[in-house]
Design a protein around this motif. Sequence first.
Motif, PDB file in Angstrom:
ATOM      1  N   PHE A 127      -3.857   0.866  -3.427  1.00 18.53           N
ATOM      2  CA  PHE A 127      -4.299  -0.476  -3.762  1.00 18.53           C
ATOM      3  C   PHE A 127      -4.408  -0.589  -5.276  1.00 18.53           C
ATOM      4  O   PHE A 127      -5.018   0.264  -5.924  1.00 18.53           O
ATOM      5  CB  PHE A 127      -5.660  -0.771  -3.121  1.00 18.53           C
ATOM      6  CG  PHE A 127      -5.629  -0.738  -1.616  1.00 18.53           C
ATOM      7  CD1 PHE A 127      -5.531  -1.905  -0.884  1.00 18.53           C
ATOM      8  CD2 PHE A 127      -5.678   0.477  -0.930  1.00 18.53           C
ATOM      9  CE1 PHE A 127      -5.492  -1.864   0.509  1.00 18.53           C
ATOM     10  CE2 PHE A 127      -5.633   0.520   0.453  1.00 18.53           C
ATOM     11  CZ  PHE A 127      -5.537  -0.656   1.174  1.00 18.53           C
ATOM     12  N   GLU A 131      -6.360  -5.527  -5.983  1.00 18.41           N
ATOM     13  CA  GLU A 131      -6.457  -5.505  -4.525  1.00 18.41           C
ATOM     14  C   GLU A 131      -7.746  -4.868  -4.023  1.00 18.41           C
ATOM     15  O   GLU A 131      -8.136  -5.113  -2.882  1.00 18.41           O
ATOM     16  CB  GLU A 131      -5.256  -4.766  -3.930  1.00 18.41           C
ATOM     17  CG  GLU A 131      -3.942  -5.500  -4.125  1.00 18.41           C
ATOM     18  CD  GLU A 131      -2.734  -4.662  -3.757  1.00 18.41           C
ATOM     19  OE1 GLU A 131      -1.703  -5.228  -3.375  1.00 18.41           O
ATOM     20  OE2 GLU A 131      -2.834  -3.408  -3.863  1.00 18.41           O
ATOM     21  N   LYS A 134      -3.329  -5.391   3.747  1.00 15.81           N
ATOM     22  CA  LYS A 134      -2.161  -4.847   3.042  1.00 15.81           C
ATOM     23  C   LYS A 134      -1.322  -3.963   3.944  1.00 15.81           C
ATOM     24  O   LYS A 134      -0.092  -3.952   3.849  1.00 15.81           O
ATOM     25  CB  LYS A 134      -2.599  -4.064   1.806  1.00 15.81           C
ATOM     26  CG  LYS A 134      -1.399  -3.524   1.021  1.00 15.81           C
ATOM     27  CD  LYS A 134      -1.765  -3.001  -0.336  1.00 15.81           C
ATOM     28  CE  LYS A 134      -0.497  -2.572  -1.080  1.00 15.81           C
ATOM     29  NZ  LYS A 134      -0.809  -2.044  -2.432  1.00 15.81           N
TER      30      LYS A 134
END
Length: 400
Positions: free
Chosen positions: A313, A317, A356
Amino acid sequence: AGQVDDELLQLLALHQRLMTSGTGDLQANLTEASTKLALMDVAFGDQVVRLALDTGSTNTWVTSVECNSTVCSSHLRYDPAKSKTFANLSAACPDVIDVYFGTGRMSAKMHQETVTLGGRDGIAVPEQDFLLATAEYGGVFKTSEFSGVLGLGFRSLAWNQHEPLFDHMCRSGQVKDNQFYFLLQDPARQYFVMGRPSDFESHFTGTLQANPVIDSYYWTVKLDDILLGGESVLTGDVLNESCPVSASGARECRIAFDSGSTLNTMPTSAYHAVLRAYHRASCPDSASSPTPGAANEAEPDLTFVIGGVNYTFSRDEYTSSATNDDASCASLLAHNLDVGNEHGPLFLAGQVFQRKYLTVYQRGPNGSDDGSRVLLAPAKKQAGQSLRAFLLEHLAAPRP
């Protein structure tokens, strides 16, 4: 970060400021605020209510008309007297059961009913065990959004080992590949999918990586490491305090996938370690960035290593736009949570992770615990389609 409620972000920022200063805690408030469950219309007999979908619990339960408290009356209630398919199990199951859910508690009794996913014309599961709640306590239940919970965890988590709804559906052949998943990439169009649809592979890129479930209580797999800027944070005392000892005598970190948690969570020791490493790398002091909330030149990635694969990430994020303090630190989209039972310590991958990376929850043959896996791959943004259409397309026809 735009997919997380502003109220939660403000509470998260305050929580992290208190933790770093050592002046207080807001754990219960934060845990409740970060519980955001997917919802589905479900019929009990011909009475339609909305249930929350939760991989962190297993029982299916609904509020009874017998409960007249302010909490219960805040949402729709089920009346067994109006159902032709309700089976009263009071003689066989006379016990009143207390079930804890997040920061709330409810009291219920076990019965049977035809439970239909997607409303009256959806997918029917006859003679399904469920809990009929006659008392509910705690703010988590005081909502008009849902009238109960459809648990998607393992049978060992169910009261008295009663067969959960998903197990029942797998055993009767109603679910292709005995799997389900959530599509969370578009905040305006989020779906719950059971089975393996014809367009299944359009929901992810690359190859699905299979991770065996190592503790069939929660959806728990082995966690190899957590890296911040390429450096492990699970070392020394942090490793010892955050990861239990395995049968081989070595430390084995574990991560469970939880659809009901907006944020990722970590044992307190690991959370502190990540928070400290993040502060050192990104925002060591207020002078390190020209304006509050601006990013430092160092923007380390946060990586979960699972099954030898890196799930990474970027700073944007795993942080929010809410500042942690007067310096330039954006708040981490995570909080501390210590799982104190025999299945902890435990890390949790919440919706921040699952937005994600597509997370497929797959049971073994006929829905058995043996062979259960969590499959992971980078998610694609999905095209719009109704939840009803997904349910009808993605569930196989029941066996005769």
